[in-house]
Every structure is written in structure tokens, then in C-alpha cells.
Motif scaffolding. Structure first.
Motif, short mmCIF file in Angstrom:
data_model
loop_
_atom_site.label_atom_id
_atom_site.label_comp_id
_atom_site.label_asym_id
_atom_site.label_seq_id
_atom_site.Cartn_x
_atom_site.Cartn_y
_atom_site.Cartn_z
N ALA A 145 -11.94 47.03 20.27
CA ALA A 145 -11.30 47.40 19.01
C ALA A 145 -10.40 46.28 18.49
O ALA A 145 -10.25 46.09 17.28
N GLY A 146 -9.80 45.52 19.42
CA GLY A 146 -8.86 44.48 19.02
C GLY A 146 -9.43 43.08 19.04
O GLY A 146 -8.68 42.12 19.19
N ASP A 191 -1.37 40.34 21.70
CA ASP A 191 -1.44 41.68 21.11
C ASP A 191 -2.65 42.45 21.63
O ASP A 191 -2.57 43.65 21.90
N ARG A 192 -3.75 41.77 21.77
CA ARG A 192 -4.97 42.41 22.27
C ARG A 192 -4.77 42.93 23.69
O ARG A 192 -5.19 44.05 24.03
N ALA A 227 -11.13 52.61 29.13
CA ALA A 227 -10.18 52.60 28.01
C ALA A 227 -9.71 51.18 27.71
O ALA A 227 -9.54 50.80 26.55
N CYS A 228 -9.51 50.39 28.77
CA CYS A 228 -9.14 48.98 28.59
C CYS A 228 -10.22 48.24 27.80
O CYS A 228 -9.93 47.50 26.86
N VAL A 229 -11.48 48.44 28.17
CA VAL A 229 -12.59 47.79 27.48
C VAL A 229 -12.65 48.22 26.02
O VAL A 229 -12.89 47.40 25.12
N ALA A 230 -12.44 49.51 25.77
CA ALA A 230 -12.45 50.01 24.39
C ALA A 230 -11.39 49.30 23.55
O ALA A 230 -11.66 48.90 22.40
N MET A 253 -19.22 48.35 13.03
CA MET A 253 -19.66 49.28 14.06
C MET A 253 -19.63 48.59 15.43
O MET A 253 -20.06 47.44 15.55
N ILE A 254 -19.09 49.28 16.42
CA ILE A 254 -19.07 48.76 17.79
C ILE A 254 -20.17 49.46 18.57
O ILE A 254 -20.20 50.69 18.66
N LEU A 255 -21.08 48.68 19.11
CA LEU A 255 -22.21 49.21 19.88
C LEU A 255 -21.86 49.20 21.36
O LEU A 255 -21.44 48.17 21.89
N THR A 256 -22.04 50.33 22.03
CA THR A 256 -21.84 50.38 23.47
C THR A 256 -23.18 50.63 24.15
O THR A 256 -23.95 51.49 23.74
N VAL A 257 -23.45 49.85 25.20
CA VAL A 257 -24.71 49.90 25.92
C VAL A 257 -24.47 50.49 27.31
O VAL A 257 -23.65 49.97 28.08
#
Length: 303
Positions: A251-252, A259-260, A244-247, A1-5
Motif C-alpha cells: 500500500a505504501g 514512512d513506509r 499485514a506487514c506485506v500489505a 489495483m494491487i494484485l496478490t498471488v
């Protein structure tokens, strides 16, 4: 799970107008209202990419209630904490591919509301594979608020903020910081983004990924430095490109850096054709991703 604050969540109002003229009245061709703040936008993109996410932060008042409703309507899981003051609103006017934003500062956060959030954050962060901390700080929180959270986190962290909170956050050694080129210059006083990134690296960042707007991004870490360019000119609303870049970086997190970074640029570019921050266009991503190349920079340049 990715937590966003998202400590300074907002209700985002976006207007589309054919031409924006200062001092004139305008009739919008479209108007949209949705939950926002950088961390919520990051979570929207992660959800679209198929990743499990959790949204946390501070919300209050009728605006905060509307934020909760919209977050759930978007299919996002939330663990938002109540605060006494009403959450802020933002207004963005998009015209001819240029976005003009007016952002309220947000309500002051009380000591007790901050203590409640920090206590709950510990349990949420312990379950996360990556924690993303994004956006401005609301009034009354100290500049080291993000640093406090990073120090309480054992998993990789990505910090996307600016000014004093960015500088204070470096002391807590975030895994990645993601300023844009203007924010880099603001905190270092240097015009060259690679030199500026190395200053942040020396001050505690594990890696620095800096957005260059339509020119792509640069990244600097202890293992290398890279430049990635957008392969074609894009038109639309660039407001959500950084989120979107941060996401994509979150994710990567297990990918190697080239690649990331290629994923980050393709995902960022895919946000530009979309009218609202937090959305990406799959066709744009699919068209651009194979054309993106990553250039390795001289590791000793500007030293």
C-alpha cells in the motif's frame, strides 16, 4: 489495483484453546474457518485499508470451492484459476498468544494447469500497480515459479516466500523481498539479520525487509538501512502479522522508506490482537503509529 498471488491457497481452520498440551485432548473455546494462504491474507488487510485489490492463484476441488465462496464473502475480487487437485487445508491452534500450525503441502500442479495460470497472470499483472507474490509453492511447481512470474511483471513486485523459491526468485530482481529472521538465516547461514539481508540484496533483491517478530523489523536497500521497533509488548495471535506487514509495504510503495516501514510495523502490530490472520485492529494501529520511530543504521556496518 494491487494484485496478490497465492499459488498454494488454503482453507484455514483456527482453534482457540486455553492451554495447549502435547498428547492431550482439548476443547476449543472458538473455531473459525476461512479462506487463507498468505496472499489472500494480504488482500484482506489491503481491503480493510481501503485499497483496490484482486486475488489470483490456484484452487481446486471442494476445498477450492469453499475458498472462492469465502473470498467473495469477504468483499474481495478474485481471478482464481482452477486446478485438478483439491486445495489444501491448514490448522492453527492458538493458546496464550502462541500459534501452532499444521500445514498440508497442497496438491501437485499439472503442467497444463500451470500454463493456464501463467497465461492469465500476464493480463492481470499488466493492470496492477503492485504485485504481491506470497507463500509456499504447491508440489510439482519448479523452485523458480515465482521468478517466472516476476520476470513477466513490469510493475513493482513484493516476494514473500522462503527456502529455495526465495533464492530462485532473487534472480528475477523483485523490488522487495520480505522474509522473517528465521528464513533469512535458513537461506544465508548467517545469524545477523542485517548481514543476511545484504546477501539477498547482492543476489538481486531491490530491497530486503525482514520481520524480527516482536522486535520489529530491519530493512536494507541500496539507498539505506533502517531498524524499526514495536513500541510495546503485544498479546494475541501473531500468525497474520507478517502478511499485514506485506500489505502495508504494498500500500505504501510510493512512500519514502522511513514512512513506509513505520506503516508496516504499525499495521503488523495491529494484526496481533486479532484472532484470525488477515484482520487488523484499527484502535491498535491508531495508538501505536504515532509512537513508532525509524532508526537509520550505519550504511557501512558489517561490510
Amino acid at each position: 489495483m494491487i494484485l496478490t498471488v497465492t499459488l498454494n491457497a488454503a482453507l484455514d481452520v483456527t482453534y482457540q484453546v486455553p492451554v495447549l498440551r502435547l498428547g492431550h485432548s482439548h476443547r476449543a473455546t472458538a473455531a473459525d474457518v476461512r479462506a487463507g494462504g498468505k496472499g489472500i491474507n494480504v488482500a484482506r488487510v489491503l481491503h480493510a485499508l481501503g485499497h483496490e485489490t484482486m486475488v489470483t492463484g490456484l484452487v481446486g476441488g471442494d476445498t477450492g470451492a469453499a475458498i472462492r465462496v469465502d473470498v467473495l464473502a469477504a468483499g474481495l475480487r478474485e481471478a482464481l484459476f482452477d486446478m485438478a487437485g483439491p486445495s489444501r487445508r491448514t490448522v492453527t491452534v492458538v493458546s496464550g498468544g502462541t500459534a501452532t500450525a499444521v500445514n498440508e503441502p497442497g496438491p501437485p500442479v499439472s503442467i497444463s494447469d500451470w500454463a493456464d495460470f501463467v497465461g492469465g497472470y500476464h493480463a492481470l499483472a499488466a493492470r496492477a500497480s503492485v504485485v504481491v507474490l506470497s507463500g509456499s509453492l504447491p508440489p510439482n511447481l519448479p523452485d523458480d515459479a515465482y521468478a517466472q512470474l516476476i520476470r513477466a511483471t513490469t510493475t513493482p513486485t513484493i516476494l514473500d516466500t522462503s527456502g529455495p523459491p526465495l533464492l530462485a526468485g532473487l534472480a528475477a530482481r523483485p523490488s522487495v523481498v520480505k522474509p522473517n529472521v528465521h528464513e533469512l538465516t535458513e537461506v544465508t547461514g548467517l545469524d545477523d539479520p542485517v548481514s543476511s539481508a545484504r546477501v539477498l540484496l547482492d543476489r538481486g533483491a531491490g530491497a530486503v525487509v525482514a520481520s524480527l517478530g516482536p522486535d520489529g523489523l530491519i530493512a536494507v536497500s541500496d539507498t539505506g538501512s533502517w531498524r524499526v521497533r514495536v513500541p510495546e509488548e503485544l498479546h494475541g495471535n501473531p500468525t497474520g502479522a507478517g502478511d499485514a506487514c506485506v500489505a502495508a509495504l504494498a500500500a505504501g510503495h510510493a512512500l519514502d522508506w522511513p514512512d513506509r516501514l513505520a506503516e508496516a510495523v504499525a499495521t503488523s502490530a495491529a494484526a496481533v490482537p486479532c484472532p484470525l490472520a488477515g484482520d487488523i485492529d484499527p484502535d491498535t494501529y491508531a495508538r501505536l503509529r504515532p509512537a513508532i520511530t525509524v532508526e537509520e543504521l550505519d550504511a557501512h556496518a558489517d561490510r
